[in-house]
Design a protein around this motif. Sequence first.
Motif: not given
Length: 115
Positions: A1-2, A31-32, A100-109
């Motif tokens: 998890q990131v 993270i790539k 390699w397997t996931h995309d992680y997102w922040g909460q947004g600003t």
Amino acid sequence: QVQLVESGGGLVQAGGSLRLSCAASGSIFSIKDMGWYRQAPGKQRDLVAVITRGGSTNYADSVKGRFTISRDNAENTVYLQMNSLKPEDTAVYYCNAHTWTHDYWGQGTQVTVSS
């Protein structure tokens, strides 16, 4: 998890500047690429800029020459320096971490540019 935490948004007049930051934690070794996307009301989320672990960058045509993405691997942080801001840059800006397997997102600003 990131986990991603963004900061630096706000209200600015056209022609002004803002700097966004995104701090990553968790499984950072996986993270790539890291990048910034934005989403205006009623529109899809679009790529703004991306940077690889090695430092290669890519920008949306609409921000080339005005925005600069940078990455501090030691601090696990990615930045977006935004200059010569225009009202059409108004949007919620999201940080992205691609593994390699996931995309992680922040909460947004939120970034709002007044004319």
